[in-house]
Motif scaffolding. Structure first.
Motif, PDB file in Angstrom:
ATOM      1  N   ALA A 149       0.788  -1.239  -0.248  1.00 15.91           N
ATOM      2  CA  ALA A 149       0.088   0.259  -0.286  1.00 15.91           C
ATOM      3  C   ALA A 149       0.429   1.542  -0.342  1.00 15.91           C
ATOM      4  N   VAL A 150       1.826   0.747   0.467  1.00 13.34           N
ATOM      5  CA  VAL A 150       3.056   2.621   0.901  1.00 13.34           C
ATOM      6  C   VAL A 150       3.738   2.482  -0.212  1.00 13.34           C
ATOM      7  N   PRO A 151       3.647   3.640  -1.425  1.00 11.43           N
ATOM      8  CA  PRO A 151       4.930   3.818  -2.596  1.00 11.43           C
ATOM      9  C   PRO A 151       6.036   4.110  -1.560  1.00 11.43           C
ATOM     10  N   ALA A 152       7.188   3.586  -2.865  1.00 11.15           N
ATOM     11  CA  ALA A 152       8.523   3.300  -2.435  1.00 11.15           C
ATOM     12  C   ALA A 152       9.080   4.695  -2.531  1.00 11.15           C
ATOM     13  N   LEU A 153       8.432   5.374  -3.043  1.00 14.02           N
ATOM     14  CA  LEU A 153       9.049   6.706  -2.983  1.00 14.02           C
ATOM     15  C   LEU A 153       8.810   7.485  -1.229  1.00 14.02           C
ATOM     16  N   VAL A 154       7.761   7.266  -0.862  1.00 15.23           N
ATOM     17  CA  VAL A 154       7.520   7.111   0.223  1.00 15.23           C
ATOM     18  C   VAL A 154       7.894   7.151   1.342  1.00 15.23           C
ATOM     19  N   LEU A 155       7.966   5.728   1.643  1.00 14.85           N
ATOM     20  CA  LEU A 155       8.677   4.702   1.813  1.00 14.85           C
ATOM     21  C   LEU A 155      10.356   5.308   2.545  1.00 14.85           C
ATOM     22  N   ILE A 156      10.769   5.316   1.388  1.00 15.00           N
ATOM     23  CA  ILE A 156      12.234   6.261   1.538  1.00 15.00           C
ATOM     24  C   ILE A 156      12.510   7.370   2.213  1.00 15.00           C
ATOM     25  N   ILE A 157      12.004   8.372   1.963  1.00 14.30           N
ATOM     26  CA  ILE A 157      11.599   9.644   2.530  1.00 14.30           C
ATOM     27  C   ILE A 157      11.452   9.285   4.080  1.00 14.30           C
ATOM     28  N   TRP A 158      10.334   7.992   4.127  1.00 13.90           N
ATOM     29  CA  TRP A 158      10.363   7.459   5.402  1.00 13.90           C
ATOM     30  C   TRP A 158      10.820   7.182   6.730  1.00 13.90           C
ATOM     31  N   ILE A 159      11.911   6.057   6.225  1.00 16.07           N
ATOM     32  CA  ILE A 159      12.762   5.688   6.675  1.00 16.07           C
ATOM     33  C   ILE A 159      13.844   6.998   7.131  1.00 16.07           C
ATOM     34  N   TYR A 160      14.180   7.051   5.561  1.00 18.00           N
ATOM     35  CA  TYR A 160      15.981   8.663   5.742  1.00 18.00           C
ATOM     36  C   TYR A 160      15.309   9.558   6.909  1.00 18.00           C
ATOM     37  N   TYR A 161      14.259   9.917   6.731  1.00 19.59           N
ATOM     38  CA  TYR A 161      13.577  11.615   8.265  1.00 19.59           C
ATOM     39  C   TYR A 161      13.172  10.915   9.232  1.00 19.59           C
ATOM     40  N   CYS A 162      12.993   9.409   9.130  1.00 23.90           N
ATOM     41  CA  CYS A 162      11.850   9.653  10.502  1.00 23.90           C
ATOM     42  C   CYS A 162      12.679   9.456  11.750  1.00 23.90           C
ATOM     43  N   PRO A 163      13.049   8.029  11.136  1.00 22.03           N
ATOM     44  CA  PRO A 163      14.074   7.254  12.482  1.00 22.03           C
ATOM     45  C   PRO A 163      15.181   8.230  13.450  1.00 22.03           C
ATOM     46  N   PRO A 164      15.638   8.765  13.065  1.00 23.97           N
ATOM     47  CA  PRO A 164      16.363  10.531  14.332  1.00 23.97           C
ATOM     48  C   PRO A 164      15.198  10.859  14.732  1.00 23.97           C
ATOM     49  N   MET A 165      13.662  10.881  14.502  1.00 27.16           N
ATOM     50  CA  MET A 165      13.296  11.310  15.538  1.00 27.16           C
ATOM     51  C   MET A 165      12.827  10.753  16.839  1.00 27.16           C
ATOM     52  N   PHE A 166      13.047   9.883  16.250  1.00 28.21           N
ATOM     53  CA  PHE A 166      12.572   8.574  17.784  1.00 28.21           C
ATOM     54  C   PHE A 166      13.525   8.436  18.884  1.00 28.21           C
ATOM     55  N   PHE A 167      14.942   9.187  18.002  1.00 21.09           N
ATOM     56  CA  PHE A 167      16.178   8.906  18.946  1.00 21.09           C
ATOM     57  C   PHE A 167      16.658  10.192  19.470  1.00 21.09           C
ATOM     58  N   ALA A 168      17.638  10.353  20.509  1.00 21.58           N
ATOM     59  CA  ALA A 168      18.121  11.768  20.879  1.00 21.58           C
ATOM     60  C   ALA A 168      20.311  11.609  20.265  1.00 21.58           C
ATOM     61  N   HIS A 169      20.374  12.517  19.892  1.00 24.62           N
ATOM     62  CA  HIS A 169      21.936  12.664  19.736  1.00 24.62           C
ATOM     63  C   HIS A 169      21.620  11.880  17.289  1.00 24.62           C
ATOM     64  N   GLY A 170      20.474  12.199  17.624  1.00 21.35           N
ATOM     65  CA  GLY A 170      20.530  11.667  15.723  1.00 21.35           C
ATOM     66  C   GLY A 170      21.330  10.601  15.692  1.00 21.35           C
ATOM     67  N   ARG A 171      20.695   9.550  16.947  1.00 22.34           N
ATOM     68  CA  ARG A 171      20.780   8.085  16.620  1.00 22.34           C
ATOM     69  C   ARG A 171      19.544   7.501  16.028  1.00 22.34           C
ATOM     70  N   GLY A 172      19.667   6.216  14.414  1.00 23.20           N
ATOM     71  CA  GLY A 172      19.026   6.029  13.875  1.00 23.20           C
ATOM     72  C   GLY A 172      19.026   6.560  12.385  1.00 23.20           C
ATOM     73  N   THR A 173      19.925   7.864  12.696  1.00 25.16           N
ATOM     74  CA  THR A 173      19.922   8.593  11.354  1.00 25.16           C
ATOM     75  C   THR A 173      20.439   6.740   9.934  1.00 25.16           C
ATOM     76  N   LEU A 174      20.228   7.070   9.004  1.00 22.41           N
ATOM     77  CA  LEU A 174      20.619   6.188   7.913  1.00 22.41           C
ATOM     78  C   LEU A 174      21.332   7.458   6.732  1.00 22.41           C
ATOM     79  N   SER A 175      22.473   6.983   6.500  1.00 25.30           N
ATOM     80  CA  SER A 175      22.781   7.091   5.373  1.00 25.30           C
ATOM     81  C   SER A 175      21.526   7.044   3.873  1.00 25.30           C
ATOM     82  N   GLY A 176      21.711   7.844   2.984  1.00 20.55           N
ATOM     83  CA  GLY A 176      20.970   8.147   1.825  1.00 20.55           C
ATOM     84  C   GLY A 176      20.511   6.858   0.750  1.00 20.55           C
TER      85      GLY A 176
END
Length: 204
Positions: free
Chosen positions: A63-90
């Motif tokens: 159901a989720v478009p691939a583009l939306v999934l890419i943006i979500w995985i890139y931008y959202c995980p750091p919001m759940f961790f302190a000090h920028g942890r969870g950040t993935l490279s592009g």
């Protein structure tokens, strides 16, 4: 007037970007295939919890478009961790998202292949003394693989083309490199034509 000479001198840049596009595709195919086979196997597992979990994951990923999934995985995980942890490279975010998307389609194809094998053949294998694993290995899996393979290959080709979506998270693949060349040459028609020809040659 068309002028490809202004673009040809950027050939090394485009070739390096094409290599990166192929690398993304290979990684997505490997991880997506593994994930798809696991999800597909869970779909036909005796355990109802596994079947429910697999079905839920597949429905969400389809159901989720691939583009939306890419943006979500890139931008959202750091919001759940302190000090920028969870950040993935592009690159990592793009590969993870496209692999998850591909896994859902592979799982559907794998399940269809498994379900296309007549159950009578499995029963006949049991009657001949084969164990459940031997029946799956020798009877079910070979037939399921042959029937699912064309659909899975089509998804691999789609994954190759969807690798251009990695450009939205600054991955220097072919489309992103083409944008850089356009910024230098002001020749968008020539650049996009070259990119289109590359994809045509490598997919036909």
């Amino acid at each position: 007037m068309w002028d490809f000479h202004a673009v040809i001198r950027y050939e090394p840049l485009l070739l390096a970007a094409f290599y990166r596009t192929v690398l993304i595709t290979v990684e997505v195919v490997v991880f997506g295939s593994i994930g798809g086979v696991v999800l597909g196997a869970m779909q036909v597992a005796p355990n109802a919890a596994f079947r429910w979990l697999s079905r839920s994951m597949i429905e969400i990923l389809l159901a989720v478009p691939a583009l939306v999934l890419i943006i979500w995985i890139y931008y959202c995980p750091p919001m759940f961790f302190a000090h920028g942890r969870g950040t993935l490279s592009g690159m990592s975010a793009a590969v993870a998202a496209l692999s998850m998307s591909l896994a859902a389609f592979v799982a559907v194809s794998a399940r269809a292949g498994l379900q296309s094998v007549p159950f009578g053949q499995v029963e006949a294998a049991y009657c001949c003394g084969l164990s459940r694993w031997e029946a799956a290995r020798d009877i079910v899996f070979p037939q399921a693989w042959r029937r699912a393979w064309p659909a899975i290959v089509a998804q691999y080709i789609t994954a190759y083309k969807l690798s251009t979506l990695a450009s939205v998270v600054a991955v220097d693949e072919l489309l992103h490199a083409g944008s850089d060349v356009i910024a230098q040459t002001y020749r968008p028609l020539e650049v996009y034509t070259i990119i289109a020809v590359i994809f045509c040659i490598t997919t036909i």
